[in-house]
Every structure is written in C-alpha cells, then in structure tokens.
Design an enzyme around this catalytic site. Structure first.
Site, short mmCIF file in Angstrom:
data_model
loop_
_atom_site.label_atom_id
_atom_site.label_comp_id
_atom_site.label_asym_id
_atom_site.label_seq_id
_atom_site.Cartn_x
_atom_site.Cartn_y
_atom_site.Cartn_z
N LYS A 186 0.84 -1.19 0.00
CA LYS A 186 0.00 0.00 0.00
C LYS A 186 0.88 1.25 0.00
CE LYS A 186 -0.69 0.42 4.94
NZ LYS A 186 -0.19 1.60 5.46
N ASP A 215 -1.85 -6.60 2.85
CA ASP A 215 -2.40 -5.88 3.99
C ASP A 215 -1.87 -6.67 5.18
OD1 ASP A 215 -3.93 -5.16 6.26
OD2 ASP A 215 -5.43 -4.28 4.94
N HIS A 216 -0.80 -6.17 5.80
CA HIS A 216 -0.09 -7.05 6.74
C HIS A 216 -0.95 -7.43 7.94
CE1 HIS A 216 0.94 -3.41 9.05
NE2 HIS A 216 1.29 -4.21 10.04
N HIS A 278 -6.32 -1.68 6.93
CA HIS A 278 -6.36 -2.60 8.08
C HIS A 278 -7.73 -2.62 8.77
CE1 HIS A 278 -2.19 -2.41 7.25
NE2 HIS A 278 -1.86 -1.45 8.07
C1 BG6 Z 1 1.27 0.39 8.70
C2 BG6 Z 1 1.08 1.88 8.76
O1 BG6 Z 1 0.47 -0.16 7.70
O2 BG6 Z 1 0.94 -0.19 9.95
C3 BG6 Z 1 1.87 2.48 9.90
O3 BG6 Z 1 1.49 2.48 7.54
C4 BG6 Z 1 1.61 1.77 11.20
O4 BG6 Z 1 1.60 3.88 10.02
C5 BG6 Z 1 1.76 0.26 11.01
O5 BG6 Z 1 2.52 2.24 12.17
C6 BG6 Z 1 1.38 -0.48 12.26
O6 BG6 Z 1 1.59 -1.85 12.10
P1 BG6 Z 1 1.63 -2.81 13.35
O7 BG6 Z 1 1.76 -4.16 12.76
O8 BG6 Z 1 2.82 -2.39 14.18
O9 BG6 Z 1 0.37 -2.60 14.10
#
Ligand code: BG6
Length: 524
Positions: A186, A215-216, A278
């Site tokens: 993204k 979308d992790h 997310h």
């Molecule tokens: C990312 C965002 O997709 O997710 C970031 O671009 C955010 O801004 C991050 O900090 C948070 O990921 P996680 O896995 O640490 O909750």
C-alpha cells in the site's frame, strides 16, 4: 536434450536433494506449513524502511524455519552503487536487527550465497535488461525453474515504471509452467478513482491471479483467529447480530509519532494509512457471513458482499472525528507535536487521528454502528475489536446493586497481549446481591507454546505458495475507498484538524461522537 536443459535439471536435482536444514522440523507433522517450491524473489525498494525492518528479517526467518526452497535467490534492485558483498552486509544487518528466530551462521551463509544486487533507476531499460539476464543466470544456477515473485516495496508513483519495465524486458511473463507474481505494498491509491487506475495499470501487466496486495494485518495470527472464533464454535454466532450487539468498536492505537516518516505520511493521514486497509479489513472479517470454505474465492466473495453493504453514517460533523497530535507527555517523555516534527509542513492539515461511524445494511447488522478509530501518539499501543452488548431486557436487581456493572463486552485483542476477553457481571461475594464486572481472559502466550510467526513471514510464504486467501482483491480495495471517500471529501473542506496532546486518547470531538448516543470509547 540440450546442454542448458540438462544443466538446469542437474541444478534442480542438486537443490531438491539438499533442503534447508531445520532440526526442529518433523516432516510427518501435518500442522507444519508447506515449503515454497523452486522460486526466487526480486525486491524493488530494498533500501527502504519496510524492506529493512520487515521483509528481509521475514525472509531470513522463513529460511531459518526451513520453509524456503533450497536454492532461494534474493535479488535487490535499487539506485545504490552496491556490490554483492555490500548488499549481503546490508541484509545481514537488517536480519540481525529484526529477525524473530535465532541467528544461525549456516542458514545465513546459504541465504547469502543466493543474494545479488542490480543497480538502476525504475525507468532504466539497460538496468532492467541486466536484471532479466541475472534472473536467467539464477534460474540455471539456483534451480528456481523460472519462478519469480517481484516485490514492489516502492511508492505508487513508481508502480507504472516498474510494471512497464517488467513487461518490456520480458520478465512479467514466464515460459511454460513457470510463474511470475507481483506483490504490491500500500497505499493502493488515494481514493477510489486512483485505486481503480492503479489496479488497471497493474492488471494490464499481471493478471489478477498473479497480483498479491499486502495488507499485513491479514497476516497476523489474531486476525486469522477471528475466523476460527466465529466459525469453529457454536458459542458466539447466535449472539453475533443486531439482536444482541449494541455496537462494535475497532481500535488501532499507536504510541509512536511520525518522526522520520514525513515523506510518506504528510498528505496521507491516518484514515488513508490505516482505516482504508487494516481497519476495514477487520470490519469485513468480523461482520461477514460464513464462507463456504477458506479458499480465496469463497473468502473474498463474503468479504466483498459485506463491504458492498457498508457505508458511512452521516452527518459527518457528528459521526466522524479527526485530530492531530500536539506536544505532550508520552509516558515519562515530553514529545513534539506533529507540526514540529522534522519534514512536516508547520501548516500541515494531515490528520494523525481518525474516527468514523459505519453501518452495514444487512439483516444481521441493521442498526448496529461500527465505530472505527486509529491514531498516533495515543495513550498506548493496542489494536482490538470490541463487541459491546445490549443490556439484558429485564433486570430483577435493584439499581443500586448494579452500579459497578457495565455492558457485556467481547474483546478480540489483536495486539499486544494477543488473546480474547469477555467482560460480564458477577455477584460480589457477601450476603447482599451486588453485581460487578469481571473479566474472563484467554491469552495466546498462556494457551499455546508455539510462537506466532510475523505477519510478513506468513504473507511472503503464501505469495510463493500461490495461496491468495489473505490478500485483498482489487474489488475489495476499491470498495474500501468507496466507503471512505465521502468522509475524506468532507474533511478536505474543513481545514486544520483538532489538536490533541500526545499521550492522550485523541481529540474531544471523538468522545462527543459516542457520547451523543450515551456510549463511550473503551480505554484499553
Ligand atoms: C502500517 C502503517 O500499515 O501499519 C503504519 O502504515 C503503522 O503507520 C503500522 O505504524 C502499524 O503496524 P503494526 O503491525 O505495528 O500494528
């Protein structure tokens, strides 16, 4: 048989008879994930933050768990004037700093053998031809059988150049049974229109089945557990609807600020960065109907159905909130506000906090608001989904005996302290009949001995295995923008977001948003 074909099959035989050594792996254990077949990966944007912090450590972790094919080559592409040794050194540092599994020299040596770096810009014909030649050489020497995944960890402005170059140089299309896939990070556009254009561009080079949009959040164990919880049990489903649920809160709070990320974040803001992808994906998983099975087609069909039925609730002046962090105390540290952070325009209107109200027009969810919120520099880091229940229709208890009882809540804790919590009233020991809220807690770390893999490990492996269930389709992405666009348009006309001090739970307008309906955000 031609000489090159016989050389190639010798190489394949060599690597297939020498799988990654993993003493912990029992080949007969059916719970273990599959090992990716012969393949390699090219990362564009390998010198960026994401590659350094997440992708390279995840690739090492997969190698360390014995899940990559034996000769797995990793090719970095970028503008730096790096030799193979420079690249190896860079990856080594990233792995040592970020890998989840223990560092083992033999795993590292084997991974490093297959590493290469190709220098070039994203519109450089000669450099892409050199990359194509490098992949051919690796097909012959590392047994990849022509199977390559291209990871686009670059800003979307470069997607067009990279896709066209992959097509022009012949790398986008494989011969015979070999495959080519593209993994895309993204942001997928800035609104529905630009997302559509981006999808059209990518699909003009790679067919949709070869496109893996990351979308992790979908790679997180706790997010996949939403499906287990809902569809493997009888306990929850009868209650999972508007008869019993008053509202749903989906929260992704972060305590970090944006120092160092101005280039990406300024002008994007919290809603585009997090809600569009997310949080709307979390909503889809919580609200969708049961899929026939978990194949990508069935799962995506259910998510698409629920996203089509989702829309923002108006008027936005009352149903949304937007904020920007000002300086304040984050725990024991006094931190700067966004506009003082390096790289941000002092007049920036970028929001670092966003909240909105969505509704789902279906029999299951009619009348149940879904409140979504996310923010930087909030009280603490937590992502959770809370299903807040209606009050029991009748209470044979006196008012006074229930003063310490709130609404029942089921909380799916995505992170940290992964697990689930149920909150309900219970009798306080003693002679009277006093009811007070208690928690029943399930914690992953107590229930399981296995450590959860990182989201990127799961997703990179899935892309190599052609397992698309955890990747949003082009339609899901466009529908998510469709839900969010009207709110973004409204905000675009409103000037500066409301300030909130760092370390608090966001702007006051967010509290008013719920207070209007006698509700309040959870303080997780
Ligand atoms: C990312 C965002 O997709 O997710 C970031 O671009 C955010 O801004 C991050 O900090 C948070 O990921 P996680 O896995 O640490 O909750």
């Amino acid at each position: 048989m031609s000489e090159s074909v016989s050389n190639q099959s010798d190489t394949e035989a060599k690597f297939s008879s020498a799988p990654w050594e993993n003493p912990l792996r029992d080949a007969g254990d059916k719970r273990l994930p599959l090992i990716a077949g012969p393949s390699g990966m090219v990362i564009f944007g390998v010198t960026g933050d994401l590659a350094k912090k997440k992708l390279l450590p995840a690739i090492y972790d997969l190698a360390s768990r014995g899940l990559l094919p034996a000769g797995f080559p990793l090719v970095g592409y970028g503008r730096r004037d790096w030799s193979k040794q420079d690249f190896e050194q860079y990856v080594l540092e990233a792995v040592k700093a970020g890998a989840r599994t223990e560092f083992r020299e033999n795993v590292w040596q084997r991974l490093a053998e297959g590493m290469h770096f190709v220098k070039g810009n994203f519109d450089d014909d000669a450099a892409f031809d050199a990359l194509a030649a490098q992949l051919k050489e690796l097909d012959a020497s590392r047994g990849t059988a022509g199977n390559w995944a291209f990871y686009l960890s670059v800003p979307p402005d470069y997607f067009s150049d990279v896709c066209h170059q992959l097509q022009r140089s012949g790398m986008a299309h494989a011969q015979g049974h070999a495959w080519r896939r593209v993994i895309v990070e993204k942001p997928f556009g800035n609104d529905q229109q630009t997302a559509r254009e981006l999808n059209r561009l990518i699909n003009s080079v790679f067919p949709e089945k070869s496109v893996f949009r990351i979308d992790h959040y979908l790679g997180k164990e706790t997010v996949q557990n939403i499906m287990a919880l809902r569809f493997a049990n009888q306990l929850f489903d009868p209650l999972w609807n508007s008869h019993y649920i008053d509202h749903v809160q989906i929260t992704m709070a972060e305590d970090i600020g944006l120092g160092g990320r101005a280039g990406y974040y300024d002008g994007i803001g919290a809603a585009r960065d997090v809600i569009q992808n997310h949080l709307i994906q979390l909503l889809a998983l919580v609200a969708m109907e049961e899929p026939i099975d978990f194949t990508p087609e069935q799962l995506q069909a259910e998510k698409i159905k629920v996203l089509r039925a989702t829309s923002p609730v108006e008027p936005f002046a009352k149903t949304t909130a937007r904020g920007q962090y000002a300086s304040g105390w984050q725990g024991s540290e006094y931190v700067q506000g966004l506009r003082e952070e390096e790289g941000f325009d002092p007049n920036s209107t970028t929001e670092t906090y966003a909240a909105c109200t969505l509704q789902i027009n279906s029999r299951r969810w009619a009348g149940v608001p879904f409140y979504l919120r996310t923010g930087k520099r909030l009280g603490r880091r937590v992502t959770e989904i809370a299903l807040v229940f209606k009050d029991a229709p009748h209470q044979p208890f006196s008012e006074g005996s229930r003063h310490a009882q709130g609404q029942n809540v089921v909380v799916i804790r995505v992170q940290p302290d992964e697990g689930m919590l149920m909150r309900f009233g219970s009798k306080v020991p003693g002679s009277g009949m006093e009811v007070r809220d208690v928690n029943m807690d399930f914690s992953y770390s107590e229930a399981f001995t296995e450590e959860s893999p990182e989201a990127y490990e799961r997703l990179i492996l899935d892309a190599l295995l052609d397992e698309a269930s955890l990747f949003p389709t082009n339609e899901e992405v466009e529908l998510s923008w469709k839900i969010l666009d009207p709110i973004l348009e409204y905000w675009a006309q409103r000037g500066q977001p409301e300030e909130y001090p760092a370390g608090t739970w966001g702007p006051e307008s967010a509290d008013r948003m719920l207070a209007r309906h006698n509700r309040a955000w959870r303080r997780p």
